[in-house]
Design a protein around this motif. Structure first.
Motif: not given
Ligand code: MG
Ligand code: ATP
Ligand code: MG
Ligand code: MG
Length: 564
Positions: A92, A140, A142, A151, A361, A373
């Motif tokens: 990420e 990020r 993702e 997102r 995170n 997560e």
């Molecule tokens: Mg996240």
């Protein structure tokens, strides 16, 4: 704003790759346009909304006493090496070199940068507590950007970081942030819940997420009907529609149990990216005698090639989409992130390692796979797996309701994780150096825009809450070109409304009424005034609130005060 000077480009058709209402409506109403996967242009209309959310966030952060600053998006690798996250953070984190071959990354979060600033700027306990914030672009990479700005890969975050001499002081700021976040989301017109979130390796009760309740939410949250208890379930299984699962297929049962050692060696042998997290996960799965199915991803970690693995350890292979659906009980449609994977491990004897995604995170905790997560130890997960709708709550009051939530904010007591790693100390009253205690507080400013639409729309389009609407009033003249009277009235009304401090979208395109109504309803402008010759003859204009079913006739002379 005159529509003639504001190129409106609403779309009639629903864009094919937009799965949820907010994404569809943001594209259709002309709020955003996609540039590339997870990258969006904010068009003038959308930007007005984004700025309103930003404004509310800034006002409330300022009110709390936090200090705004701005840190670079580009961050030097050295600081991340100092904190240890250069190795821990997965794909990420977008890394690159400059012309001198120095390593950098695009900031997904700013703990390292702010802690570096603090160790250089803060010298004495007298300067504490202090809470710095910024509203700034984050990147990020993702694994599965989706849902438009909800997102995205590049998005706008408000991130704040507080510094303290002790835990007590941290707790005070943390509580203040909790209250501040509640005010922010209330002002944005959102139905939200603060929920207890996992604190991973740091432990304690020092983390809350703020969730907007909506069907499109990627998280499951459990809250009590009769008390304040609320927590992130983080379990797909808790969602009612996922509870019934077919038995695993024969083929899967026949696969041998992998040997933990072999897999560890395997990971090393193939020089897989040094993803301690992935290794741990594979090993944990193996130790529990589970089968690991790997889902192909198109990221860095895809170096774990399907072709290489089976020769060494038969049980490790890429799963087909069908197998994954069967293992986790997902019906047709897209394999959403809620489909994975802890419950699958807990009771299906199958570990689904989706895309092998691993990362960290904002708080530095690791996650695996899509929406998996946190570094939750498996036994704990097993304890939780029976949490379903209607269960008594954990605090002995009421029953549990399970809902889907969109995480719009996250507050976290970091403790000394970063300050220790970077050596951020101040002198205390006795002149002794103490490591500062830290908190961090994030809001997905751009995600809030999408989340608000999820809660506020109907079949015609968006219905903006007044506090974040791009314009408060649509001013729609009927046959303006033909009627001098309409033209004069509407021009004057446009000036009067603006002078009264009302944001007006004046549709001076001379379009057919049906086209105008549809466009303005789609854009979600909460109030509309229609000026036509017939009603003007009676000294009236037509007024309607977007959320109300019918028109009101209001005397022209009163309309401005009516709206104020
Ligand atoms: Mg996240
Ligand atoms: P998620 O669970 O949705 O991936 P996160 O827990 O990784 O979010 P944090 O690190 O807590 O996110 O970041 C703070 C806030 O930033 C989140 O609460 C969320 O509102 C927002 N955010 C995180 N990732 C994204 C994204 N890809 N696009 C838009 N907003 C995001
Ligand atoms: Mg999260
Ligand atoms: Mg979070």
């Amino acid at each position: 704003m005159r529509v003639s000077q504001f190129p409106l480009q609403t779309l009639k058709e629903t864009p094919a790759d937009a799965e949820i209402p907010s994404h569809q409506l943001m594209l259709r109403a002309g709020l955003i346009r996609k540039l590339a996967s997870g990258l969006y242009v904010w068009l003038p209309l959308g930007l007005r909304v984004l700025r309103k959310v930003e404004h509310i966030v800034r006002e409330e952060m300022d009110r709390s006493g936090a200090l705004e600053l701005s840190m670079p998006v580009v961050q030097p690798a050295e600081l991340w090496q100092e904190s240890g996250r250069w190795d821990q953070y997965g794909p990420e984190l977008l890394r690159f070199h400059d012309r001198h071959n120095r390593e950098f990354c695009l900031g997904p979060t700013h703990e390292e940068i702010i802690t570096d600033l603090a160790r250089n700027q803060l010298k004495s306990y007298r300067q504490l507590p202090v809470n710095f914030y910024q509203i700034q672009t984050k990147f990020r990479d993702e694994i599965r950007p989706r849902f438009g700005v909800m997102r995205a890969r590049e998005f706008l975050m408000k991130d704040a970081y507080s510094f303290h001499v002790d835990q007590e002081s941290l707790q005070q700021t943390y509580d203040l942030m909790h209250a501040t976040y509640s005010r922010i989301f209330e002002r944005c017109g959102l139905d939200f819940r603060p929920v207890a979130a996992d604190t991973g390796s740091i432990g304690g009760s020092g983390s809350h997420e703020f969730h907007v309740l909506a069907d499109a939410g990627e998280d499951a949250i459990a809250f009590s009907t009769e008390s304040d208890y609320a927590a992130n379930v983080e379990l797909a299984e808790a969602l009612p529609d996922r509870r019934e699962r077919p038995a695993p297929s024969k083929e899967m049962e026949q696969v041998d149990t992998p040997d933990a050692k072999t897999i560890t060696e395997l990971v090393e042998q193939f020089g897989l990216p040094v993803e301690q997290t992935v290794k741990t996960l594979v090993v944990e799965a193996a130790e529990r005698g589970l089968i690991a199915l790997l889902v192909r991803g198109d990221h860095e970690l895809n170096e774990i090639k399907a072709e290489k693995l089976p020769q060494v350890a038969a049980p490790l292979r890429f799963a087909t989409e069908e197998e994954i659906r069967a293992a986790i009980g997902a019906g047709p449609g897209s394999l959403g992130p809620v489909n994975l994977s802890i419950p699958a491990i807990a009771d299906r004897s199958v570990a689904v390692l989706a895309d092998f995604s691993a990362g960290a995170n904002m708080d530095g905790k690791h996650y695996f796979g899509i929406n998996w997560e946190r570094d939750v130890p498996l036994p704990e997960v097993a304890d939780l797996r029976n949490v379903v709708e209607g269960d008594p709550s954990p605090d002995g009051k009421g029953r549990l309701t399970i809902a889907r939530g969109i995480e719009v904010g996250h507050i976290f007591q970091l403790g000394t994780k970063y300050s220790q790693a970077l050596g951020a100390t101040v002198l205390d009253e006795n002149g002794k150096a103490v490591t500062m205690t830290m908190g961090c507080y994030g809001i997905g400013v751009s995600r809030v825009v999408g989340a608000a639409i999820e809660q506020h729309h109907d079949d015609k389009g968006i219905v903006w809450p007044m506090s974040i609407t791009p314009f408060q009033v649509s001013l729609l003249p009927m046959q303006m070109k033909k009627s001098e009277k309409v033209r004069e009235t509407v021009e004057k009304l446009y000036q009067d409304l603006q002078q009264a401090g009302i944001e007006v979208l004046f549709d001076d395109r001379d379009q057919r009424p049906g086209v105008m109504f549809a466009d303005h309803e789609l854009m979600g402008i909460p109030l509309r005034i229609v000026v036509g010759e017939r009603s003007l003859d009676k000294g009236e204009v037509e007024f309607r609130a977007r959320s109300a079913g019918k028109n009101e006739m209001i005397p022209l002379d009163n309309i401005v005060s009516h709206i104020q």
